[in-house]
Design an enzyme around this catalytic site. Sequence first.
Site, PDB file in Angstrom:
ATOM      1  N   ARG A 237       0.852  -1.188   0.000  1.00 39.62           N
ATOM      2  CA  ARG A 237       0.000   0.000   0.000  1.00 39.62           C
ATOM      3  C   ARG A 237       0.889   1.238   0.000  1.00 39.62           C
ATOM      4  NH1 ARG A 237      -3.197  -2.820  -1.805  1.00 39.62           N
ATOM      5  NH2 ARG A 237      -5.297  -3.325  -1.083  1.00 39.62           N
ATOM      6  N   GLU A 266      -2.366   7.430  -5.518  1.00 37.09           N
ATOM      7  CA  GLU A 266      -2.478   6.712  -6.796  1.00 37.09           C
ATOM      8  C   GLU A 266      -3.885   6.780  -7.395  1.00 37.09           C
ATOM      9  OE1 GLU A 266      -1.607   2.803  -4.842  1.00 37.09           O
ATOM     10  OE2 GLU A 266      -3.214   2.087  -6.109  1.00 37.09           O
ATOM     11  N   HIS A 298      -0.623  -0.405 -10.082  1.00 33.68           N
ATOM     12  CA  HIS A 298      -1.292  -1.298  -9.113  1.00 33.68           C
ATOM     13  C   HIS A 298      -1.689  -2.597  -9.816  1.00 33.68           C
ATOM     14  CE1 HIS A 298      -3.436  -1.089  -4.990  1.00 33.68           C
ATOM     15  NE2 HIS A 298      -3.216  -2.349  -5.310  1.00 33.68           N
TER      16      HIS A 298
HETATM   17  C1  COI Z   1      -5.491  -6.145  -3.364  1.00 31.61           C
HETATM   18  O1  COI Z   1      -6.021  -7.192  -3.727  1.00 31.61           O
HETATM   19  O2  COI Z   1      -5.419  -5.835  -2.161  1.00 31.61           O
HETATM   20  C2  COI Z   1      -4.961  -5.226  -4.347  1.00 31.61           C
HETATM   21  O3  COI Z   1      -4.123  -4.418  -3.994  1.00 31.61           O
HETATM   22  C3  COI Z   1      -5.553  -5.213  -5.712  1.00 31.61           C
HETATM   23  C4  COI Z   1      -6.234  -3.899  -5.998  1.00 31.61           C
HETATM   24  C5  COI Z   1      -6.766  -3.836  -7.383  1.00 31.61           C
HETATM   25  C6  COI Z   1      -7.256  -3.513  -4.980  1.00 31.61           C
END
Ligand code: COI
Length: 333
Positions: A237, A266, A298
Amino acid sequence: MKVLLYNMTPEQQVYVDKWTKAHPEDTLVTTTADLDATTVEQAAGYDVVSVLQVADIDDEAVYQKLTAYGINQIALRSVGYNIINWEFAHKYNLLVTNTPAYSPRAVAENTLTSAMYLLRKWGQIFKNEKEDLNFVREESLMSDEIYHQTVGIIGVGRIGTATAEIFHALGARVIGYDVVENPANEAFLEYTDFETVIKEADILSLHTPFDPSMQDMIAAEQFKQMKNTAVIINAARGPLINTSALIEALQNHEIAGAALDVMTGEEAIVMKKFSRLSELPQDYQELAKMPNVVFTPHSAYYTKTAVKNMIEQSMTDVKRVLNGQKPIYPVEQ
Ligand code: COI
């Protein structure tokens, strides 16, 4: 069951359609919207909502309205659950489930890719070739080999473990820090304290969940403790790293590079297209100039296996809860 799935994309829709084919009794309706105060009303009449988004759901009205509609589960299709406002989720008795096992390997392999890109200085090589038409094998491009590296993992959960296994298999020394230690992991990782990981890692990779107490876990002090030949990888994160401190550390050569799949702010750029660098937030502009920094949108999780599993695992837990069974992946906070 009647589920409204927010944040739908074409590749997820394929598995939504497969689910409804296999379970004709279920109604799965999809929307591309984020779940927020402006879109929550679309959820009226459904049993459950499901989301996969990076934007926080922090408006109390969302939770209050979901409960008023008789909804008592938010089925996250993500590993992370930091977008939930836990005070409101508890206040309105909303169960939250997630999909932590959709594919730890997807993120782990992306971490390996990032590490090798930085280690082999591909950012500088591509810049030399594409911008300067320079194909000289400069001494500064000489690299090291992975089995001479110490890989430091902060957060040894499912993803951290998969990452440790990969680097160990390549001959690297792997050290890790987590509040909970799993003795089975000692076959491929040495547990140590947070500071030792920061100081000894050549490749430092973050794999912790995020809560506000972890904001700026890596800031100026940690960058100063890191080796100046070390690189940092963040596929967890954004706010785990203080971005200004990162920029300074890179400018002052306190560290050698960064691979950022996530970054504070982001939401302003992921899934969007721009025509000029100047349209990007200032910190992105600074980092984008550096050949030893690589961004991915991401997308560390983004594999076919992960996308398939995030639909199947989230919908399985919706079905279980509606059938009075315990969910496989409740998030307990
Ligand atoms: C997660 O699965 O936690 C990710 O970071 C993916 C994202 C597209 C929310």
